[in-house]
Structure formats: structure tokens, C-alpha cells
Design an enzyme around this catalytic site. Structure first.
Site, short mmCIF file in Angstrom:
data_model
loop_
_atom_site.label_atom_id
_atom_site.label_comp_id
_atom_site.label_asym_id
_atom_site.label_seq_id
_atom_site.Cartn_x
_atom_site.Cartn_y
_atom_site.Cartn_z
N ASP A 1 0.96 -1.23 0.11
CA ASP A 1 0.10 0.21 -0.01
C ASP A 1 0.78 1.17 -0.11
O ASP A 1 2.05 1.09 -0.01
CB ASP A 1 -1.03 0.05 1.19
CG ASP A 1 -2.20 0.63 0.91
OD1 ASP A 1 -2.37 1.74 0.38
OD2 ASP A 1 -3.54 0.01 1.05
N HIS B 1 -2.88 3.12 -4.52
CA HIS B 1 -2.27 2.71 -3.49
C HIS B 1 -0.76 2.32 -3.73
O HIS B 1 -0.38 1.06 -3.18
CB HIS B 1 -3.10 1.65 -2.72
CG HIS B 1 -4.28 2.46 -2.24
ND1 HIS B 1 -4.60 3.12 -1.09
CD2 HIS B 1 -5.62 2.05 -2.42
CE1 HIS B 1 -5.61 3.62 -0.77
NE2 HIS B 1 -6.54 2.93 -1.59
N GLU C 1 -9.84 2.48 -5.64
CA GLU C 1 -9.33 4.11 -5.23
C GLU C 1 -8.13 4.52 -6.13
O GLU C 1 -7.17 4.88 -5.50
CB GLU C 1 -9.00 4.09 -3.68
CG GLU C 1 -10.37 3.75 -2.92
CD GLU C 1 -10.15 3.71 -1.40
OE1 GLU C 1 -11.01 4.23 -0.68
OE2 GLU C 1 -8.87 3.63 -1.08
N TRP D 1 -8.60 -2.76 8.15
CA TRP D 1 -7.58 -1.67 7.83
C TRP D 1 -6.94 -1.19 9.31
O TRP D 1 -7.55 -0.75 10.03
CB TRP D 1 -8.52 -0.57 7.12
CG TRP D 1 -8.83 -1.04 5.92
CD1 TRP D 1 -10.19 -1.30 5.58
CD2 TRP D 1 -8.27 -1.47 4.56
NE1 TRP D 1 -10.65 -1.83 4.36
CE2 TRP D 1 -9.16 -1.84 3.68
CE3 TRP D 1 -6.84 -1.60 4.08
CZ2 TRP D 1 -9.10 -2.42 2.39
CZ3 TRP D 1 -6.72 -1.98 2.92
CH2 TRP D 1 -7.95 -2.46 2.06
#
Ligand code: ACM
Ligand code: ZN
Length: 528
Positions: free
Chosen positions: A188, A262, A326, A467
Site C-alpha cells: 500500500d 495505492h 481508489e 484496515w
């Protein structure tokens, strides 16, 4: 005198536990009048074949930690005063039957998975009174099998790293609750934790960040000034160790490598992966970043395919999760190479470029004999029919994917995000990202909502996500997942037989096991 005490104890135990209480709820669980099995130091675990001894040995260690003795594991014939464990090929692989009487405990499973599940049920029946080195198991007939084939949990080790031992503890929690997939979020913006021989800077550089935001990223401009992440990545041997540990507990490990968004940690390691080609650093705050993998450069695909080749070689799972969520399009809009890619391939816009990206990666993964899972944004710009969609954000996304005929895993944030608050009284809770997902909400998740019987066939199961932006310690991991994981387990394993008030009653028993294991669980449902 001692004997009298233990007999009294067993008697009290049998009175208090008139009903056998197992979570997730078994398909059939009927009390019988066969007496009470006295589980003590002389109790042996007798397995029919060597294949079953691994699960039995794990169970022996688990009850040993609580009862103070480890039952011996023996390969051989069933006997009195023993837990007899055998295979019955007429059962489905995860299915089991368990009969407890005062004479013996007899378990059969469709495979080692089924017998392992039975032993996890038995664990919940063997909770001793304080200080006693024996437990009483009520006589019962249990016949049990899961409703959904896929019952998973994701752990994000990028925002905050977890050691191999901590990951193993997380896997222990999954197996206690009969979950069978560990989705390991390994890359990430804030940290790349997946070892790649060919590109060592991914971990050497990408595992580290200069500092970390303090407070909620939404409104904080304060940073702690402390470098984070030196050495915070796994070796391939450690990953193999985790995969084997999970497999022994009936859990498959699905790795996730995030793309095209990410990607800040990867860009910090190899700046040519981005559209601008320079000026990147591993992210120090949480959120969504405009800098993503450049979809116009062939070299991006070359690196990602080489990374995936190593991932595929390392992880035996049939799926590789390629992220897909995203991904802002700002850089692609201004990048000549990305725009050329759009033009050359007659793509309508950047959303179709995202679709091009994912389809190309999917072809590569398929060419190595594996399938992809992607977050629901892989629907953007058109999804291939063979990708599995993990729905998380828009309530309709999973439904859309199911109507397209894609395989779907439901992980809706409204029900399954365990980084959300467990109470509306946020001030009384450990700091969290936001939201409100109490245990009762997790219990209500319905992967089949709004789907007809044909569409329901595309739903392979459900998952919760942890998360870790605001979860820096294992203690807090435990608090965030327990007991919500029990509700998830019941929604996944016992979907067709859920009953919330009955669940709350049974949780009074599972709670004792949490206590005996020393887990830091949230207490809300025990105070209602
Ligand atoms: C996600 O929560 N971004 C999948
Ligand atoms: Zn580009």
C-alpha cells in the site's frame, strides 16, 4: 477430597451447561442423554490416519494451554475415554459429525478440514472452572457444515506492520471462528511488505516511511517525526511458514498486491513506475494519493508481471488479489504515455484505461493458472467475466457484479469494516477511523439481498476487513475484531440458521474461551 471436588465440579458444570453452546451455530446440535464426558489428563486423541494427526496435535496444544495438560495424540483404533477422529468420505470436505457421550467423543469429517472444525467446536465445550485441570463435555450430537464456501478476513499489514507471530495469532482467531480465508494486504502507499527478489528496493525502500501522521488524517497536520518500518517486511521463508501455519488450520492465504492505485511505496522504490517519474516518497499520512502506477509505460507492466510471477510461485492459493480500488485518474489525464495508450487502444477515457490495466494483469495471472480478485472498482470501464469482485463500498456494487454473472465476495463496509467504531459513544472507545459497526450490524449482513436464485449462485461468500491506519498494536487488533468476528462467522457459516438472541446466549460461552485465552475483546454485547 480432591476427587470429591472434581466430581462436584463436573456435576456443577453439567448443570450449568445444560445446553451445548457453539459459535458459529451448527446446522444440527441436539443434546442427548449419554452422560458427561470427563476430559482429563488421561484422555487421548485417537486419529484413524496420520493425515488427521496434525489437526489433533494443534487441538491438543490449544486445550493444553487452558487445561494445563496436553492430551496425547495416537494413531490407531477408536477406544473408550478417548476422542476418536476419523474420515467419512460421504461428507463434504468441511462437514463433520460429532457425538459426545460419557463413554467417548466420536468425530468424523469429510476431510481433515471437517475434523478440525469439529475440534474447534469441542474446544468451546471444554472450558474448565478456574484452576481445574479437567473439563466436562455434555453429551450431544452435532452435525455441521458451512453455508458459504468463502469466509474470510483481511489484515492490512502496510499501515501498521504485524510480526509473523502476530499474524499467526490472527490466523488462530480465524480458525477458532471457522473462517477459512486469510486475505493478506501486503502492499500500500505507506509500506510495501511483500519480498520480491528481482526488485529488492520494493522492500528495502518501500517498507519505510519518514514519519506518521498523528490523530485523524482527515484534519491533522501533525506528524510524529519518527521513521517507521525499517525491517518491516517478510522474507519468503516467513511467508511460507505463515501459509503452512494457516493451511494446518484449514485457512487459505490470499495475497494482495495493490494496483494501479495505492502505489506510493512502490513509486518511492522505483520512481520510473509513476507518470511523472520522480519526486515520490512512501506516504506518511492516510488516504488516497494522485500518484499511481503509469498505465502508459510497458515497463510498469513488466515490473508488475515479474512481481506477480514471484507472488504466484510463493502462494499456493488459486486467487491473487490485485487491489484495483481508489485509483485517481489525475496523473493519467496529464500523462502523454497514458493518453497515447488510450488513443492506441481506442479507449473512451481513463476509466477504460483502468479496465485495460486490470484486464491485462488478469490475462497474465490467468496465463500462470490463477484467477484474480479485485475490489469493486474493477467494474469501472467494464470488467472481464472471469474476475472475482470484492464488493466493499457502494451497496449496489456486489449486486451489479452478481447480475453480470461475475463471482462475488461481499465485504460491505457498512457491515464488515472492523476498523469502524463499535459504539456510537466514540469518546468512550479507542480512537478509530469513523463509522459505526456494532456486532448486531455485522450479524445483519446479507450477501443475498436483492438477488434472485440464479444470481445468488455467483456469491461465493463474505469477508470482513481490518484496515490498520489507527490500529498500531495487537491488543487493539483483538479489540477491533472480537467479538465482531463471531458475528461474521455466524453470517458466513450459519447464514440459513441465524438467530441473534440465541447467538448472544451462546456468546456467553465463547466469551469464557476468549477470557481463558487472554484475548482483549470488546464487551458491548455482554452489557446489553
Ligand atoms: C477499500 O476499503 N479501499 C477497499
Ligand atoms: Zn502515465
Amino acid at each position: 477430597m480432591k476427587l470429591l471436588f472434581s466430581i462436584c465440579g463436573l456435576l456443577v458444570a453439567s448443570l450449568l451447561q445444560a445446553q451445548v453452546m457453539i459459535v458459529p451455530k451448527p446446522a444440527e446440535c441436539r443434546s442427548t442423554d449419554g452422560g458427561v464426558f470427563d476430559f482429563g489428563a488421561s484422555t487421548a486423541l485417537r486419529v484413524e490416519c496420520a493425515e488427521l494427526s496434525r489437526g489433533a496435535a494443534i487441538f491438543a496444544g490449544q486445550v493444553g494451554a487452558i487445561l494445563g495438560f496436553e492430551p496425547a495424540v495416537k494413531i490407531g483404533k477408536a477406544a473408550r475415554k478417548s476422542v476418536n477422529i476419523a474420515l467419512d468420505p460421504s461428507l463434504k470436505p468441511e462437514e463433520y459429525i460429532m457425538d459426545v457421550t460419557g463413554r467417548s467423543i466420536d468425530i468424523v469429517g469429510g476431510s481433515a478440514k471437517g475434523t478440525f472444525h469439529a475440534l474447534q467446536s469441542l474446544r468451546q465445550m471444554l472450558i474448565p472452572f478456574k484452576g481445574m485441570k479437567r473439563a466436562a463435555a455434555q453429551s450431544v450430537h452435532v452435525k455441521d457444515a458451512p453455508f458459504f464456501a468463502y469466509r474470510g478476513m483481511m489484515l492490512d499489514v502496510c499501515r501498521h506492520f504485524r510480526t509473523v507471530d502476530e499474524v499467526k495469532e490472527f490466523i488462530d482467531l480465524l480458525s477458532l471462528h471457522k473462517l477459512n480465508v486469510f486475505h493478506w494486504h501486503l502492499t500500500d502507499d505507506q509500506g510495501w511488505r511483500m519480498p520480491v527478489d528481482r526488485y529488492p528496493l520494493l522492500t528495502q525502500v518501500g517498507s519505510q516511511r519518514a514519519e506518521t501522521v498523528v490523530g485523524h488524517a482527515r484534519d491533522s497536520k501533525t506528524y510524529d517525526g519518527k521513521p517507521y518500518g525499517k525491517g518491516f517486511y517478510y522474507t519468503k521463508d516467513q511467508i511460507r511458514e505463515v501459509i503452512a501455519y494457516a493451511a494446518a488450520r484449514n485457512i487459505e492465504v490470499i495475497p494482495e498486491v495493490e494496483m494501479p492505485g495505492h502505489a506510493m511505496a512502490a513509486l518511492a522504490a522505483y520512481p520510473w513506475l509513476g507518470c511523472r517519474g520522480e519526486g515520490y516518497r512512501t506516504a506518511t499520512t492516510w488516504g488516497i494519493f494522485d500518484d499511481v502506477f503509469c498505465a502508459g509505460k510497458e515497463s510498469t507492466f513488466e515490473l508488475l508481471e515479474n512481481v506477480l510471477a514471484e507472488v504466484i510461485e510463493l502462494f499456493p492459493a488459486k486467487y491473487v488479489h490485485i487491489g484495483g480500488d481508489e485509483c485517481p485518474k489525475a496523473r493519467w489525464k496529464e500523462c502523454p504515455l497514458c493518453q497515447k495508450r488510450i488513443k492506441d487502444n481506442n479507449l473512451a477515457d481513463e476509466h477504460q484505461l483502468q479496465s485495460y490495466f486490470i484486464r491485462r494483469i488478469e490475462k497474465f495471472v490467468n496465463s500462470r493458472g490463477k484467477s484474480i480478485i479485485g475490489w469493486e472498482e474493477i467494474l469501472e470501464g467494464g470488467v472481464s467475466g472471469t474476475a472475482t469482485v470484492m464488493a466493499w463500498k457502494r451497496p449496489q456494487a456486489g449486486i451489479e457484479a452478481a447480475k453480470l454473472g461475475n463471482s462475488v465476495i461481499m465485504a460491505p463496509s457498512k457491515f464488515c469494516y472492523f476498523d469502524y467504531y463499535q459504539s456510537e459513544n466514540q469518546a468512550a472507545e479507542p480512537f478509530a477511523i469513523g463509522g459505526f459497526v456494532p456486532v448486531s450490524k455485522v450479524y445483519q449482513v446479507d450477501p443475498y439481498a436483492e438477488l434472485n436464485s440464479e444470481e445468488r449462485k455467483t456469491i461465493i461468500g463474505l469477508q470482513a476487513n481490518l484496515w490498520m491506519e489507527y490500529i498500531p498494536t495487537m491488543d487493539k487488533v483483538e479489540y477491533m475484531v472480537l467479538p465482531r468476528m463471531a458475528a461474521l462467522a455466524e453470517s458466513g457459516w450459519s447464514y440459513d440458521r441465524r438467530d441473534y438472541s440465541d447467538f448472544l446466549t451462546r456468546m456467553q460461552n465463547l466469551r469464557k474461551l476468549y477470557d481463558a485465552c487472554g484475548y482483549n475483546y470488546a464487551k458491548h454485547i455482554f452489557q446489553e
